[in-house]
Design an enzyme around this catalytic site. Sequence first.
Site, PDB file in Angstrom:
ATOM      1  N   ILE A  42      -3.083   9.072  -6.988  1.00  0.00           N
ATOM      2  CA  ILE A  42      -2.500  10.207  -5.979  1.00  0.00           C
ATOM      3  C   ILE A  42      -1.618  10.097  -7.000  1.00  0.00           C
ATOM      4  O   ILE A  42      -0.493  11.162  -7.154  1.00  0.00           O
ATOM      5  CB  ILE A  42      -2.095   9.542  -4.819  1.00  0.00           C
ATOM      6  CG1 ILE A  42      -3.122   9.933  -3.734  1.00  0.00           C
ATOM      7  CG2 ILE A  42      -0.885  11.100  -4.758  1.00  0.00           C
ATOM      8  CD1 ILE A  42      -2.901   9.752  -2.675  1.00  0.00           C
ATOM      9  N   ASP A  91       4.766   0.520 -11.345  1.00  0.00           N
ATOM     10  CA  ASP A  91       4.264   0.027 -10.250  1.00  0.00           C
ATOM     11  C   ASP A  91       3.856  -0.990 -11.179  1.00  0.00           C
ATOM     12  O   ASP A  91       3.851  -1.842 -12.480  1.00  0.00           O
ATOM     13  CB  ASP A  91       2.659   0.343 -10.765  1.00  0.00           C
ATOM     14  CG  ASP A  91       1.554   0.879  -9.960  1.00  0.00           C
ATOM     15  OD1 ASP A  91       1.421  -0.354  -9.815  1.00  0.00           O
ATOM     16  OD2 ASP A  91       0.812   1.176  -9.027  1.00  0.00           O
ATOM     17  N   CYS A 145       3.050   4.540  -3.464  1.00  0.00           N
ATOM     18  CA  CYS A 145       2.189   3.626  -3.354  1.00  0.00           C
ATOM     19  C   CYS A 145       1.658   3.259  -1.647  1.00  0.00           C
ATOM     20  O   CYS A 145       2.034   3.797  -0.873  1.00  0.00           O
ATOM     21  CB  CYS A 145       3.709   2.422  -3.468  1.00  0.00           C
ATOM     22  SG  CYS A 145       5.423   2.637  -2.483  1.00  0.00           S
ATOM     23  N   PRO A 146       1.072   1.934  -1.726  1.00  0.00           N
ATOM     24  CA  PRO A 146       0.545   1.451  -0.011  1.00  0.00           C
ATOM     25  C   PRO A 146       1.379   0.571   0.492  1.00  0.00           C
ATOM     26  O   PRO A 146       2.859   0.333   0.089  1.00  0.00           O
ATOM     27  CB  PRO A 146      -0.515   0.281  -0.140  1.00  0.00           C
ATOM     28  CG  PRO A 146      -0.517   0.123  -1.487  1.00  0.00           C
ATOM     29  CD  PRO A 146       0.912   1.405  -2.518  1.00  0.00           C
ATOM     30  N   THR A 197       4.924  10.532   1.065  1.00  0.00           N
ATOM     31  CA  THR A 197       3.769  11.216   1.281  1.00  0.00           C
ATOM     32  C   THR A 197       2.477  10.429   1.873  1.00  0.00           C
ATOM     33  O   THR A 197       1.395  10.466   1.353  1.00  0.00           O
ATOM     34  CB  THR A 197       3.153  12.946   0.147  1.00  0.00           C
ATOM     35  OG1 THR A 197       3.023  11.801  -0.882  1.00  0.00           O
ATOM     36  CG2 THR A 197       3.768  13.602   0.390  1.00  0.00           C
ATOM     37  N   SER A 198       3.348   9.049   1.292  1.00  0.00           N
ATOM     38  CA  SER A 198       2.433   7.503   1.722  1.00  0.00           C
ATOM     39  C   SER A 198       2.101   7.228   3.276  1.00  0.00           C
ATOM     40  O   SER A 198       1.027   7.628   3.721  1.00  0.00           O
ATOM     41  CB  SER A 198       2.904   6.624   0.640  1.00  0.00           C
ATOM     42  OG  SER A 198       2.314   6.947  -1.154  1.00  0.00           O
ATOM     43  N   ARG A 199       3.218   6.300   3.392  1.00  0.00           N
ATOM     44  CA  ARG A 199       2.862   5.764   4.581  1.00  0.00           C
ATOM     45  C   ARG A 199       4.976   5.422   5.317  1.00  0.00           C
ATOM     46  O   ARG A 199       5.186   5.336   4.380  1.00  0.00           O
ATOM     47  CB  ARG A 199       2.752   4.252   4.639  1.00  0.00           C
ATOM     48  CG  ARG A 199       1.006   4.026   4.349  1.00  0.00           C
ATOM     49  CD  ARG A 199       0.471   4.617   5.873  1.00  0.00           C
ATOM     50  NE  ARG A 199      -1.313   4.767   5.792  1.00  0.00           N
ATOM     51  CZ  ARG A 199      -1.522   5.226   5.095  1.00  0.00           C
ATOM     52  NH1 ARG A 199      -1.262   6.158   5.134  1.00  0.00           N
ATOM     53  NH2 ARG A 199      -3.396   5.582   5.386  1.00  0.00           N
ATOM     54  N   HIS A 257       1.755  14.600   8.527  1.00  0.00           N
ATOM     55  CA  HIS A 257       0.632  14.112   7.784  1.00  0.00           C
ATOM     56  C   HIS A 257      -0.419  15.210   7.123  1.00  0.00           C
ATOM     57  O   HIS A 257      -0.966  14.465   7.969  1.00  0.00           O
ATOM     58  CB  HIS A 257       0.187  12.754   9.177  1.00  0.00           C
ATOM     59  CG  HIS A 257      -0.042  12.154   7.925  1.00  0.00           C
ATOM     60  ND1 HIS A 257       0.152  10.150   8.286  1.00  0.00           N
ATOM     61  CD2 HIS A 257      -0.490  12.155   6.704  1.00  0.00           C
ATOM     62  CE1 HIS A 257      -0.880   9.723   7.427  1.00  0.00           C
ATOM     63  NE2 HIS A 257      -1.299   9.945   6.335  1.00  0.00           N
TER      64      HIS A 257
END
Length: 334
Positions: free
Chosen positions: A156, A175, A206-207, A233-235, A296
Amino acid sequence: MKVAVFSCKPYDKRTLEAATKDATDLELVFFESRLSTETVSLVQGYDAVSCFVNDDLSREVLEQLSAKGIKAIALRCAGYNNVDLYCAKALSMPVFHVPDYSPTSVAEHAVALILTLNRKIHRAYHRVKEGNFALEGLMGFNLEGKTVGCIGTGRIGEAFCRIMMGFGCRVICYDLTQNQRLLELGAEYLDLESLYAQSDIISLHCPLNASTHHLINKSSLEKMKDGVMIINTSRGALVNAQEAIDGLYSGKIGFLGLDVYEQEGKFFFEDMSDHIIYDSVFQLLLTFPNVVVTGHQGYFTDIALRHIADTTLENLRQLQSPVGTFQRELTIKQ
């Protein structure tokens, strides 16, 4: 194989039913409710469960799933921060996910948030509907020449960087592993502090884990430019929402775009228009004119839904195959 599908909305059901129209090896039973300690009793008599981002797959729930004969968990998402992988391993319960359903869908949504906030589309839309065509207060800025920081350059993140390069932006990244394809395109990798200091826009891809929890907080915000745009837009828990609000008040954050929220499990994916949302932090976020929140929906495209359905069914069928370990089974990263 009989599979209990939790957090199943009408669009999920339509896509999964289409994907299993001629199947004789899988029987899917759909539950709109989320998997939790209150609903885990529904799995009695099933072989596997399929879950989504806000289902509860904690130790307590996993142990109950195992006791009721559940052999595997098939996630319909890429993220797995809601799963106790250590417990699943101890129970010999494989957990599968969908690592690559449509990277561009989420990346494009991140860009949509950037454009909406920058050009104030959300405010202009309401003005025009009311017959107000004044431009005062709607001035944006050119993306060309701006420095965009991307934290996380997996599938992504890479898609997002490619789009921003198309706007003529300078793209800088962080990263743990550098993406060679992005380097060849001209992206630069910096340490986090340098990325914070140089970015006009920061997008999170990122996670969520122990090292990224509340990555955006008071300390990291202090290292950023005044008026920085932050996109997530991840978590949800990548952003400390209360400290982001403080940053909005001080002007440190000039624009905030969120497709996820730390406490979203209480109301995202539901119609809450006739209910009071008992979350004062979330309600306060919605009062800022320079904040855009979506529910989401970054992943929510036709191609992504079809790919999620197909991959989830492949994962479930793998359990019945004599072939070795499937590549989408999650393992504990040391």
